[in-house]
Design an enzyme around this catalytic site. Structure first.
Site, mmCIF file in Angstrom:
data_model
loop_
_atom_site.group_PDB
_atom_site.id
_atom_site.type_symbol
_atom_site.label_atom_id
_atom_site.label_comp_id
_atom_site.label_asym_id
_atom_site.label_seq_id
_atom_site.Cartn_x
_atom_site.Cartn_y
_atom_site.Cartn_z
ATOM 1 N N ASN A 94 53.540 19.490 71.601
ATOM 2 C CA ASN A 94 52.597 19.132 72.670
ATOM 3 C C ASN A 94 53.347 18.292 73.688
ATOM 4 O OD1 ASN A 94 49.802 20.055 71.600
ATOM 5 N ND2 ASN A 94 50.769 19.031 69.851
ATOM 6 N N GLU A 95 53.834 18.974 74.709
ATOM 7 C CA GLU A 95 54.687 18.352 75.715
ATOM 8 C C GLU A 95 53.834 17.511 76.676
ATOM 9 O OE1 GLU A 95 57.510 18.628 74.675
ATOM 10 O OE2 GLU A 95 58.418 20.621 74.731
#
Ligand code: PGA
Length: 298
Positions: free
Chosen positions: A162-163
């Site tokens: 989850n950037e």
């Protein structure tokens, strides 16, 4: 709970911390908590659901769990596992896949039943990705939800893949990878051009549903993102900051990963409190190793 090295929170910290001198000692403390949970469930005749991470961070944790299995008869017969993420395009038996990583470091070395291992399939056809992700979430729910989630943290503050920019409510899905993430993985793939551009990851919403979350971080490269997650505001730009909203989260750090926290870096900002008890003097005082560029400032 990791009591021994757990610190009293300063007013700037929004996540409970345990800071250890070395990652091995820290990993043993996390392994002891995991083992305690597994054994407690065994006594009750119940399963336990672990959410597992990959990368360099959990290697020493898995080594300790394997040691506990071999030397202290810790059985994983009642354990169900769900892995956090997988590179897009890699089948579970690809040498660089996280599936193979897990087999090498843990699954092949313990008595975990094969049917209780859940891995995301990076090689699922394009048309089937969404269904695969939905099914993974359903399997987590069917198992009763994740009891204990292990996390690392990326240099950009990501959890799973989850950037920065990922939504708090995000679920398991296909994502593009941040250039920094690909840069960090390039060594494993023989260069950035050969590093996958996408991955499938559990979402932040999925992770936050775990009943207990332990994020581990080692080394000064993680000092900036750790500080942002612990002391910064909750923001999509620092995905790990969403963990501040969880009531059973703990960050387990070595000294270098903790070194940018105000309690170590600028303790005088905490006033007289910094001189009391063990609020910030858990280690010999020394200058922070991280270069200023790595240190997040409010
Ligand atoms: P690392 O990666 O354990 O290899 O440092 C952690 C992460 O990117 O989440």
């Amino acid at each position: 709970m990791l009591i021994e090295h757990t610190l009293l929170p300063t007013r700037l910290e929004h996540v409970p911390l345990a800071v250890f001198a070395h990652r091995q000692v820290a990993s043993c403390a996390v392994a002891a908590e995991v083992a305690g949970l597994i054994r407690a469930r065994q006594r009750q005749g119940r399963t336990v659901v672990l959410g597992l991470a990959t990368g360099s961070t959990p290697v020493s944790l898995y080594a300790e769990l394997v040691r506990l299995h071999r030397e202290e008869r810790l059985s994983f017969a009642n354990v169900i596992t769900f892995n956090l993420d997988e590179y897009r395009g890699l089948s579970a038996d690809h040498p660089r896949s996280y599936g193979r990583f897990m087999r090498r470091h843990l699954f092949d070395l313990i008595d975990l039943p094969e049917t209780r291992i859940h891995l995301l399939d990076g090689a699922v056809p394009d048309a089937a990705v969404d269904a695969h992700c939905r099914e993974y979430e359903q399997k987590i729910r069917a198992a009763g939800g994740i009891d204990f989630q292990i996390l690392g943290i990326g240099r950009n503050g990501h959890i799973g893949f989850n950037e920065p920019g990922s939504a708090r409510a995000s679920r398991t899905r296909l994502v593009a990878l941040d250039p920094l993430t690909r840069q960090d993985a390039a060594g494993d793939f023989g260069g950035e051009e050969r590093t996958p551009r996408c991955a499938i990851t559990m979402g932040i919403g999925t992770i936050l549903e775990a009943r207990r979350i332990v994020l581990m971080a080692w080394g000064w490269r993680k000092a900036g993102p750790v500080r942002a997650a612990v002391e910064g505001e909750v923001t999509t730009q620092a995905p790990a900051s969403f963990l501040q909203d969880h009531d059973q989260v703990q960050f387990v750090l070595d000294h270098d990963a903790a070194s940018a926290l105000t309690r170590y870096r600028l303790p005088w900002l905490l006033g007289a409190r910094a001189c009391q008890g063990r609020t910030w003097d858990q280690r010999p005082i020394r200058r922070v190793a991280a270069p200023a560029s790595e240190i997040h400032r409010p």
